[in-house]
Every structure is written in C-alpha cells, then in structure tokens.
Design a protein around this motif. Sequence first.
Motif, PDB file in Angstrom:
ATOM      1  N   THR A 144       5.310 -12.573  -6.484  1.00 45.42           N
ATOM      2  CA  THR A 144       4.268 -11.602  -6.796  1.00 45.42           C
ATOM      3  C   THR A 144       3.349 -12.157  -7.867  1.00 45.42           C
ATOM      4  OG1 THR A 144       5.880  -9.837  -6.357  1.00 45.42           O
ATOM      5  CG2 THR A 144       3.845  -9.202  -7.459  1.00 45.42           C
ATOM      6  N   VAL A 259       7.578  -3.136 -11.709  1.00 47.73           N
ATOM      7  CA  VAL A 259       6.647  -2.825 -10.619  1.00 47.73           C
ATOM      8  C   VAL A 259       6.648  -1.319 -10.336  1.00 47.73           C
ATOM      9  CG1 VAL A 259       6.157  -3.164  -8.164  1.00 47.73           C
ATOM     10  CG2 VAL A 259       6.821  -5.111  -9.585  1.00 47.73           C
ATOM     11  N   LEU A 279      -1.422  -6.177  -8.174  1.00 52.62           N
ATOM     12  CA  LEU A 279      -0.360  -7.078  -7.763  1.00 52.62           C
ATOM     13  C   LEU A 279      -0.579  -7.516  -6.318  1.00 52.62           C
ATOM     14  CD1 LEU A 279       2.781  -5.242  -9.203  1.00 52.62           C
ATOM     15  CD2 LEU A 279       1.575  -7.203 -10.180  1.00 52.62           C
ATOM     16  N   HIS A 281       1.413  -9.572  -3.125  1.00 50.38           N
ATOM     17  CA  HIS A 281       2.670 -10.107  -2.613  1.00 50.38           C
ATOM     18  C   HIS A 281       2.352 -11.396  -1.874  1.00 50.38           C
ATOM     19  CE1 HIS A 281       6.514  -9.675  -0.088  1.00 50.38           C
ATOM     20  NE2 HIS A 281       6.871  -9.909  -1.326  1.00 50.38           N
TER      21      HIS A 281
END
Length: 309
Positions: A144, A259, A279, A281
């Motif tokens: 991440t 998170v 964020l 991924h």
Amino acid sequence: MSPENHSFRTVRASSAARALTLIGDRWTLLALYAAFRGVSRFDGFVAHTGMARSLLTDRLGRLEAAGILARRPYQERPVRYGYHLTAKGLDLFDAALMILRWDQKRGDAPTDPAHRVLHRTCGCELVAELTCKACGEAVSARNTTVAPGPGAGLDPAPGPRAQRRSIVEGEGGIPPVAERAIAVLGDRWTSHLVAAAFYGLRRFADLQAELGAASNILSDRLARLVSLGVLDRVRYQERPERWEYRLTDEGRELFPLIVALMAWGDRWLAGPEGPPEMLTHTPCGQRLEAVVRCAACGGVVGPETTGLG
C-alpha cells in the motif's frame, strides 16, 4: 514547552491521527470495548472496565459529545440512562476487529472466551482480514502506498491531557484480549508514534519534528514501544552513537488497524475539502477501499454477522 507555544504547533493532517486523538485514550478505548460487547448501562461499564465512576462519567460524556454514543432513558422513576453506539460508533467496528486481529496474531494470544468471536455466516471462529475491495487481496504496509489527498495540510497539534498517563498492564478490569493493544493505542504519544513509523520516520529528530513531543516524553514512549515488541532499536552510527527505531514484523501487523482508523476518520472527521491522504493498493493499482472479510469463508464481516455492536 509552554502551553502557549504548544498551541501554535501543527502536525501533518491525517485521518488516522484525528481518530486517535478522539478515541486513543486508555479509558475511552475500554468504554468502547465494553459497548461493542453489548454493555449499555452505567454499572455494567463499571464492572467491565474497572473505572472509577467519576472517570467513567467523563469518558461516556466525551463519547456522547463526539456522537459515538447516544444516551437513552431505560427507566423513568428515577430516570436512568443507557449508552448505545450510534451509527458513527458502530462504524468503528472494523477498527475494533483489527485490534482483535492484532492480538490473535500473537503466538501467546489469550484463549479466554472474550478473545473469540464467532462468524455466524460460516460458523467458524472469526479471524478477520482487511482486504482490498477491488481485487480481494489482503492489505499490508508493503503493498500500500500513501499520497496527499485533497484535504492535505496541517492540523493543530493535540494539546496535553489533564489526566495522568495510564498504560500500566493489569490496571483496572481489562480483559487480556485488549491489554496489549490498549497499551499501544491508549496513550496519545505511543499511538501517534506508530502512525508516524508507517510514514517511514525512524530517527529521533524526525519523529520529534513530526509529533512536536518533548524529548523526555518521546524517549519514554519509544522505549515503551520497544518493550512491547512494536519497534526495534537499531544503531545506525557508532561515533557518536545514534539509533533509529524500525517497525518489527509485529509492529507492521498494526497497519490494517491504521487503515481502518484512517477510513473511519475520512468518513466522519474530514472537512469539506476531503480526506488528507489517499491510499493506493499496489497489486491492483486502485485507490484502496478496505473491506473486512472472514479468513475462513471470505465473507464480508459486520456487526450483524458477529453479534457485536
């Protein structure tokens, strides 16, 4: 540092930090833990947390003022009130499960019933995993990335607390399942240090500049996180001797909790400009939208499938 000077300090805006400033207090976390276990009446909170009644009154009042708990009468004569999780409070469910997950990952995790939650969908004991909604893979610090969001900027530094710091193991009526997590999260400086470590900050001067903590406070909290196994103290220079603090494997396992707190803070604490951080991924390249799933069956986990909240 004088209170006058402290009031002008600023820190990097972060939804996770905002959430920790609001709930990252030992006794607040204990009250929330009890609420998620179904406790609603004052005497029940006293029994489950071991808090003095005056302290409990203060923490329940703070949670009510924050919109996390709502007070409702359950008796008319005399009037008595119960404290119930609101939609905002129930939305902390993912974060609560990530606290449970962190303790379950320990090799010496307690085996008492308070540590176990049943996933009704599949009938298995729940091991919660934070996953990416887009691709289904587990979320970790290594897959991440973070970038400034539309609400990026600075927040006022949290002010000092009037209450004595209290993070001593075994204090109060704390269940073993929550003890170590509360030792990390239940103090403003330790919780914010963990968040700063995920930004890649390792050295004393960098951490102090990020948090604005006094040297003695920072030294004390770093030593505590080392003793808890969350940080490693590693020498990077011999003459003069200098040290840096790196997340351990166990410390990195706290990332899904950060998170979850960030997502909650984005929903409830961000201003009209939007979240301060975004964020991504990396395995799928999508903006991260995290979902909690059961490791056994892959089903989505919520209060209605566990009996909590």
